[in-house]
Motif scaffolding. Structure first.
Motif, PDB file in Angstrom:
ATOM      1  N   THR A   7       0.846  -1.189   0.000  1.00  0.00           N
ATOM      2  CA  THR A   7       0.000   0.000   0.000  1.00  0.00           C
ATOM      3  C   THR A   7       0.881   1.238   0.000  1.00  0.00           C
ATOM      4  N   PHE A   8       0.611   2.147  -0.930  1.00  0.00           N
ATOM      5  CA  PHE A   8       1.391   3.365  -1.137  1.00  0.00           C
ATOM      6  C   PHE A   8       0.883   4.476  -0.218  1.00  0.00           C
ATOM      7  N   TYR A   9       1.812   5.111   0.508  1.00  0.00           N
ATOM      8  CA  TYR A   9       1.467   6.257   1.347  1.00  0.00           C
ATOM      9  C   TYR A   9       2.420   7.399   1.038  1.00  0.00           C
ATOM     10  N   ARG A  10       1.870   8.602   0.869  1.00  0.00           N
ATOM     11  CA  ARG A  10       2.672   9.782   0.541  1.00  0.00           C
ATOM     12  C   ARG A  10       3.234  10.465   1.775  1.00  0.00           C
ATOM     13  N   SER A  18       0.320  13.967   8.946  1.00  0.00           N
ATOM     14  CA  SER A  18       1.601  14.598   8.599  1.00  0.00           C
ATOM     15  C   SER A  18       1.581  15.130   7.174  1.00  0.00           C
ATOM     16  N   ASP A  19       2.509  16.055   6.894  1.00  0.00           N
ATOM     17  CA  ASP A  19       2.679  16.545   5.530  1.00  0.00           C
ATOM     18  C   ASP A  19       3.247  15.438   4.657  1.00  0.00           C
ATOM     19  N   THR A  20       2.991  15.529   3.343  1.00  0.00           N
ATOM     20  CA  THR A  20       3.524  14.536   2.409  1.00  0.00           C
ATOM     21  C   THR A  20       5.037  14.693   2.293  1.00  0.00           C
ATOM     22  N   TYR A  21       5.711  13.600   1.931  1.00  0.00           N
ATOM     23  CA  TYR A  21       7.164  13.642   1.748  1.00  0.00           C
ATOM     24  C   TYR A  21       7.545  14.583   0.617  1.00  0.00           C
ATOM     25  N   VAL A  22       6.872  14.444  -0.535  1.00  0.00           N
ATOM     26  CA  VAL A  22       7.182  15.264  -1.706  1.00  0.00           C
ATOM     27  C   VAL A  22       5.903  15.661  -2.432  1.00  0.00           C
ATOM     28  N   GLU A  23       5.997  16.742  -3.183  1.00  0.00           N
ATOM     29  CA  GLU A  23       4.926  17.217  -4.051  1.00  0.00           C
ATOM     30  C   GLU A  23       5.522  17.414  -5.441  1.00  0.00           C
ATOM     31  N   GLY A  67       7.196  19.308  -8.134  1.00  0.00           N
ATOM     32  CA  GLY A  67       8.060  20.471  -8.015  1.00  0.00           C
ATOM     33  C   GLY A  67       9.084  20.353  -6.897  1.00  0.00           C
ATOM     34  N   SER A  68       8.936  19.345  -6.023  1.00  0.00           N
ATOM     35  CA  SER A  68       9.899  19.154  -4.931  1.00  0.00           C
ATOM     36  C   SER A  68      11.238  18.696  -5.492  1.00  0.00           C
ATOM     37  N   ASN A  69      12.318  19.236  -4.933  1.00  0.00           N
ATOM     38  CA  ASN A  69      13.661  18.771  -5.283  1.00  0.00           C
ATOM     39  C   ASN A  69      14.048  17.657  -4.331  1.00  0.00           C
ATOM     40  N   VAL A  70      14.610  16.574  -4.871  1.00  0.00           N
ATOM     41  CA  VAL A  70      15.007  15.426  -4.058  1.00  0.00           C
ATOM     42  C   VAL A  70      16.465  15.080  -4.315  1.00  0.00           C
ATOM     43  N   GLN A  71      17.070  14.484  -3.318  1.00  0.00           N
ATOM     44  CA  GLN A  71      18.421  13.925  -3.429  1.00  0.00           C
ATOM     45  C   GLN A  71      18.262  12.408  -3.538  1.00  0.00           C
ATOM     46  N   ALA A  72      19.349  11.705  -3.867  1.00  0.00           N
ATOM     47  CA  ALA A  72      19.282  10.248  -4.031  1.00  0.00           C
ATOM     48  C   ALA A  72      18.787   9.558  -2.765  1.00  0.00           C
ATOM     49  N   SER A  73      19.118  10.098  -1.592  1.00  0.00           N
ATOM     50  CA  SER A  73      18.740   9.457  -0.334  1.00  0.00           C
ATOM     51  C   SER A  73      17.436  10.009   0.256  1.00  0.00           C
ATOM     52  N   SER A  74      16.768  10.909  -0.460  1.00  0.00           N
ATOM     53  CA  SER A  74      15.515  11.488   0.044  1.00  0.00           C
ATOM     54  C   SER A  74      14.403  10.449   0.048  1.00  0.00           C
ATOM     55  N   VAL A  75      13.665  10.380   1.157  1.00  0.00           N
ATOM     56  CA  VAL A  75      12.507   9.490   1.236  1.00  0.00           C
ATOM     57  C   VAL A  75      11.363  10.185   0.505  1.00  0.00           C
ATOM     58  N   VAL A  76      10.731   9.471  -0.444  1.00  0.00           N
ATOM     59  CA  VAL A  76       9.656  10.062  -1.236  1.00  0.00           C
ATOM     60  C   VAL A  76       8.276   9.502  -0.874  1.00  0.00           C
ATOM     61  N   CYS A  77       8.249   8.307  -0.259  1.00  0.00           N
ATOM     62  CA  CYS A  77       6.981   7.700   0.118  1.00  0.00           C
ATOM     63  C   CYS A  77       7.240   6.487   0.997  1.00  0.00           C
ATOM     64  N   LEU A 111       4.714  -3.977   7.600  1.00  0.00           N
ATOM     65  CA  LEU A 111       6.020  -3.314   7.663  1.00  0.00           C
ATOM     66  C   LEU A 111       5.970  -2.090   6.759  1.00  0.00           C
ATOM     67  N   PHE A 112       6.418  -0.955   7.279  1.00  0.00           N
ATOM     68  CA  PHE A 112       6.407   0.292   6.529  1.00  0.00           C
ATOM     69  C   PHE A 112       7.805   0.523   5.953  1.00  0.00           C
ATOM     70  N   ASN A 113       7.925   0.418   4.636  1.00  0.00           N
ATOM     71  CA  ASN A 113       9.209   0.516   3.949  1.00  0.00           C
ATOM     72  C   ASN A 113       9.352   1.891   3.316  1.00  0.00           C
ATOM     73  N   GLU A 114      10.360   2.645   3.751  1.00  0.00           N
ATOM     74  CA  GLU A 114      10.601   3.964   3.180  1.00  0.00           C
ATOM     75  C   GLU A 114      11.249   3.788   1.810  1.00  0.00           C
ATOM     76  N   ILE A 115      10.727   4.461   0.806  1.00  0.00           N
ATOM     77  CA  ILE A 115      11.243   4.382  -0.554  1.00  0.00           C
ATOM     78  C   ILE A 115      12.030   5.656  -0.824  1.00  0.00           C
ATOM     79  N   GLU A 116      13.286   5.478  -1.254  1.00  0.00           N
ATOM     80  CA  GLU A 116      14.158   6.612  -1.529  1.00  0.00           C
ATOM     81  C   GLU A 116      14.137   6.950  -3.017  1.00  0.00           C
ATOM     82  N   ALA A 117      14.492   8.199  -3.330  1.00  0.00           N
ATOM     83  CA  ALA A 117      14.445   8.696  -4.712  1.00  0.00           C
ATOM     84  C   ALA A 117      15.453   7.995  -5.621  1.00  0.00           C
TER      85      ALA A 117
END
Length: 171
Positions: free
Chosen positions: A103-106, A112-117, A119-129, A136-142
């Motif tokens: 299940t996808f969660y933003r 809480s606020d969403t990780y990204v919208e 127009g958001s700038n992300v780095q390789a290690s930024s969590v996006v969702c 188990l809640f798995n953080e997905i990185e950019a």
């Protein structure tokens, strides 16, 4: 225990190599992969920890490319067309895909606020969702640096393995 990204990298390395079987054991965790070649490739991984059930995931067969004759190759060059998927006019270089079914969660929590919208700038290690699988809640990185140009999944939506979640315009 190995992270999801590390397991994905191992699968990719084994798939690209001539190795048929691979086993890795560390601190009570065991990862075993076996590649069968019968009209395609099937990979299976097992993660075993003490007092926990076995997790198995099967990846769909991969078709080997067919050899072309010189005449077929020349004909393709003459009739070459763009085979990019329909992106609705969105310019992007990279798609962030789901590494698992879940299940996808933003955002980290409903209030809480969403990780990204867009127009958001992300780095390789930024969590996006987050992708929730088996409680188990798995953080997905950019995985890349850039700007989010499109969000392809809805909050609370069931996503499949390999399903595109975000489109990123890399810098």
């Amino acid at each position: 225990m190995l992270k999801v990204q590390e397991i994905r990298e191992l699968i990719k390395l084994i798939d690209e190599s001539t190795i048929d079987e691979f086993t890795y054991e560390s601190n009570g965790t065991k990862v075993a992969m076996k590649k069968e070649v019968n009209n395609g490739v099937v990979e299976t991984k097992q993660v075993v920890q003490p007092a926990q059930p076995v997790i198995q995931e099967t990846v769909q067969p991969v078709q080997a490319p067919k050899a072309e004759t010189a005449e077929q190759s020349e004909g393709k060059d003459e009739n070459k067309t763009s085979e990019k998927p329909d992106t609705g006019g969105v310019d992007f270089d990279h798609e962030i895909t789901s590494p698992m079914v879940g299940t996808f969660y933003r955002s980290p929590s409903p209030d809480s606020d969403t990780y990204v919208e867009v127009g958001s700038n992300v780095q390789a290690s930024s969590v996006v969702c987050i992708v929730e699988a088996m409680k188990l809640f798995n953080e997905i990185e950019a995985e890349v640096s850039g700007e989010i140009v499109e969000i392809l999944a809805e909050d609370g939506q069931l996503v499949e393995y390999g399903q595109p979640l975000f489109r990123v315009k890399t810098k």
